[in-house]
Design an enzyme around this catalytic site. Structure first.
Site, short mmCIF file in Angstrom:
data_model
loop_
_atom_site.label_atom_id
_atom_site.label_comp_id
_atom_site.label_asym_id
_atom_site.label_seq_id
_atom_site.Cartn_x
_atom_site.Cartn_y
_atom_site.Cartn_z
N HIS A 58 -7.50 54.79 -21.35
CA HIS A 58 -6.66 55.73 -20.61
C HIS A 58 -5.63 55.02 -19.76
CE1 HIS A 58 -8.95 59.32 -21.71
NE2 HIS A 58 -9.97 58.48 -21.77
N LYS A 114 -17.77 22.77 -5.56
CA LYS A 114 -18.13 21.51 -6.22
C LYS A 114 -17.60 20.32 -5.41
CE LYS A 114 -17.30 19.06 -10.52
NZ LYS A 114 -16.72 19.10 -11.86
N GLU A 172 -7.58 28.32 -17.85
CA GLU A 172 -7.58 27.04 -17.13
C GLU A 172 -7.92 25.91 -18.11
OE1 GLU A 172 -8.54 26.78 -12.71
OE2 GLU A 172 -10.29 25.76 -13.53
N GLU A 175 -9.57 27.35 0.49
CA GLU A 175 -10.02 28.73 0.61
C GLU A 175 -11.48 28.80 1.06
OE1 GLU A 175 -8.34 27.46 -1.89
OE2 GLU A 175 -6.81 28.84 -2.60
N GLY A 203 -16.07 23.16 -13.07
CA GLY A 203 -16.15 24.35 -12.22
C GLY A 203 -16.28 25.64 -12.99
N ARG A 204 -15.43 25.82 -14.00
CA ARG A 204 -15.43 27.10 -14.73
C ARG A 204 -16.60 27.24 -15.71
NH1 ARG A 204 -11.18 23.94 -15.54
NH2 ARG A 204 -10.67 23.12 -17.60
N LYS A 236 -1.19 23.66 -4.84
CA LYS A 236 -2.05 23.35 -3.68
C LYS A 236 -1.32 22.39 -2.74
CE LYS A 236 -6.52 23.46 -6.10
NZ LYS A 236 -7.66 22.65 -6.48
O1 F6P Z 1 -8.14 25.03 -8.41
C1 F6P Z 1 -8.92 25.11 -9.53
C2 F6P Z 1 -10.35 24.70 -9.28
O2 F6P Z 1 -10.45 23.32 -9.23
C3 F6P Z 1 -11.27 25.29 -10.32
O3 F6P Z 1 -11.30 24.57 -11.48
C4 F6P Z 1 -12.55 25.36 -9.59
O4 F6P Z 1 -13.46 26.21 -10.23
C5 F6P Z 1 -12.07 25.88 -8.26
O5 F6P Z 1 -10.84 25.20 -8.05
C6 F6P Z 1 -13.00 25.69 -7.09
O6 F6P Z 1 -13.29 24.35 -6.86
P1 F6P Z 1 -14.49 23.92 -5.93
O7 F6P Z 1 -15.75 24.40 -6.55
O8 F6P Z 1 -14.43 22.42 -5.89
O9 F6P Z 1 -14.27 24.53 -4.58
#
Ligand code: F6P
Length: 547
Positions: free
Chosen positions: A388, A206, A357, A212, A271-272, A516
């Site tokens: 199990h 987003k 979150e 990452e 995002g979520r 972060k």
């Molecule tokens: O670190 C949390 C977060 O902001 C989430 O809420 C989000 O889904 C994820 O990082 C990834 O963010 P982006 O889509 O901006 O890479």
């Protein structure tokens, strides 16, 4: 949004007094009332939600509903669906529900109807999926795409991967892969068997600033270009194999992705909660656009149900109230989600982000520290595997763990023998958790096995199950794109309702920022000869790592 401490409401105080009266009540006893199962079951469309195996009575239900009323849930719902800036700390509306509106609907955010723009993006997704699936979209050597790699993290990964797994039965020939972790072994392991000529990378972020995702995308592009090795011009090759999903078109362009290959989204989609947007591109590629659209339609049905159904018949509301009851009165710390289908094996992980979150907050809507519990810990694995593994603790441990059982009347491959075995476990577990096994029953069983009296006496305490463990059973006709959309959206609205009841903001996530920021500092320590100032433990750990 109303800003009231829930513990100061009349309903909360009444619930507290009521809790003292019924905290030891045995559900078995409550079932002496023959109408109980019916009275605590919600039947709606293809969903059958039985919450009768919970430590609640009609009075509990009515007091919890009073709490929802005192916390102005109906008004909050209107603000949520009406495009108000309910994500106050980020100054945003929360409108993922607009993404699953019918194409002829009208939804205003800041006085502007967003549906035409949403429709436009959906058309673009559809068009792109059609060309990739049909093989019209060709890679740099003229071959059709066979593999799609979604690179994203958090909401840009968990929603797509959960749904892609859940709808595996509906997949076409495209193989979908997911790379999320900044762990280089994840990206390199994933790339090693891929053919660059037939692989499409979908970079989902987003913000397009997430460490990452950008690291993995950069590594993937480097790998890809090393394989292209000048066979065609780099830009041309990248244009055929890299697309992005983001709100940040400038950053995407800077990364080197053609603006025509960008699928946009909006800051009013968290995002979520974004799998319904372009973030779901990998899903649409895997199952085809029509199935994606059916999933949106299923979610829309849940939106309408949540919006229009009286609170006491409202699945999301009643599930949220039961959660609050255990979380805030019984002191339950966690909630287990156990899907009885292997297809939903990532559903608990997906809900972990969606729930934890959203509602993992300790400051109320006025900025004050809360003096009550908020978000529950969520965990789970599919049944019967979980039986199990960790069910021992749910059955005989010391903790109260309200558990959701999610199962289907029909299996997808139609193997009745397997499905009956699976569902026999599904029903039996909720029965066992509620009824337990008394000392007398345990003794009688051991007696019947021919064991001598002294041995029975010794063994019997270990064979007793207290029972009275709460469960909610969600029985759905069949796992389809539509019913999956409904299920996810019902949980989304449960999250919203809990946030309203706890007087917290559910749609920001400031808590993930600190880690972060600090990781950036530590990274420069790892990449240089010196180490900046940290606490003694962290400094020693970094030194040990660098040695
Ligand atoms: O670190 C949390 C977060 O902001 C989430 O809420 C989000 O889904 C994820 O990082 C990834 O963010 P982006 O889509 O901006 O890479």
């Amino acid at each position: 949004m109303q800003k009231v401490n829930p513990t100061q409401t009349k309903a909360w105080k009444a619930l507290q007094a009521h809790f003292e009266d019924i905290k030891d009540v045995k559900m078995k006893k409550l079932f002496e009332d023959e109408s109980r199962a019916e009275a605590f079951t919600l039947k709606w469309e293809d969903f059958y939600v039985d919450y009768s195996k919970n430590r609640i009575t009609e009075e509990t239900k009515s007091l919890l509903l009073d709490l929802a009323k005192e916390m102005n849930l109906e008004e909050a719902k209107a603000a949520y669906f009406g495009g108000a800036e309910i994500n106050e700390t980020e100054g945003r509306a929360v409108m993922h529900t607009a993404l699953r509106q019918p194409t002829d609907a009208s939804v205003e955010i800041d006085g502007e109807d967003v549906i035409p723009e949403v429709n436009e993006v959906k058309e673009k997704i559809k068009g792109f999926c059609d060309t990739v699936i049909s093989g019209t979209h060709k890679g740099y050597t003229g071959k059709a795409i066979t593999d799609v790699v979604n690179i994203g993290i958090g909401g840009s990964d968990l929603g797509p991967v959960m749904v892609a797994e859940a709808l595996a039965y509906y997949h076409n020939h495209l193989k979908v892969h997911f790379i999320s972790n900044v762990d280089g072994d994840h990206v390199h392991e994933s790339l090693k068997d891929l053919n660059p000529e037939t692989t499409l990378f979908v970079i989902v972020s987003k913000t397009f600033t997430t460490q990452e995702t950008l690291s993995n995308a950069t590594t993937a592009r480097k790998w890809f270009l090393s394989k292209v090795a000048g066979a065609v011009e780099d830009g041309e090759a990248v244009a055929k194999h890299f697309v992005a999903v983001s709100t940040n078109e400038t950053a995407v362009k800077d990364f080197g992705i053609d603006p025509n290959n960008v699928f946009t989204m909006w800051d009013w989609v968290g995002g979520r909660f974004s799998l319904w947007s372009s973030v779901g591109l990998s899903i649409a590629l895997a199952v085809g656009y029509n199935n994606f659209e059916s999933m949106l339609a299923g979610a829309h049905k849940a939106d309408e149900h949540f919006k229009n159904t009286p609170l006491d018949e409202n699945i999301s509301v009643m599930m949220a109230l039961v959660t609050v009851w255990y979380n805030n009165f019984f002191g339950a710390e966690s909630e287990a989600i156990i899907p009885y289908t292997q297809y939903l094996h990532r559903f608990p992980a997906y809900l972990q982000q969606a729930i934890m979150e959203s509602n993992g907050k300790s400051v109320d809507r006025d900025g004050n520290h809360v003096d009550y519990q908020t978000g529950q810990i969520v965990w789970g694995e599919p049944g019967t595997n979980s039986q199990h593994a960790f069910f021992q603790l749910i059955h005989q441990g010391t903790k109260i763990i309200p558990t959701h059982f999610i199962g289907y009347k029909e299996s997808l491959h139609g193997d009745k023998d397997h499905h009956n075995k699976l569902m026999a476990n599904f029903f039996a577990q909720t029965e066992a958790l509620m009824n337990g096994k008394t000392e007398a029953e345990a003794k009688a069983e051991l007696d019947a096995s021919g064991m001598d009296a002294a041995a029975i006496e010794k063994l019997v305490p270990f064979k007793v199950f207290d029972g009275n463990k709460p469960t909610t059973t969600i029985l759905i006709d069949k796992l389809t794109p539509e019913s999956l959309g409904t299920l996810i959206a019902l949980y989304e609205h449960k999250i919203f309702t809990e946030g309203i009841l706890w007087n917290i903001f559910s749609y920001d996530q400031w808590g993930v920022e600190l880690g972060k920021q600090l990781a950036k500092n530590v990274l420069s320590d790892l990449n240089s000869d010196s180490i900046a100032s940290h606490d003694a433990s962290t400094t020693a750990l970094i030194q040990a790592f660098k040695k």
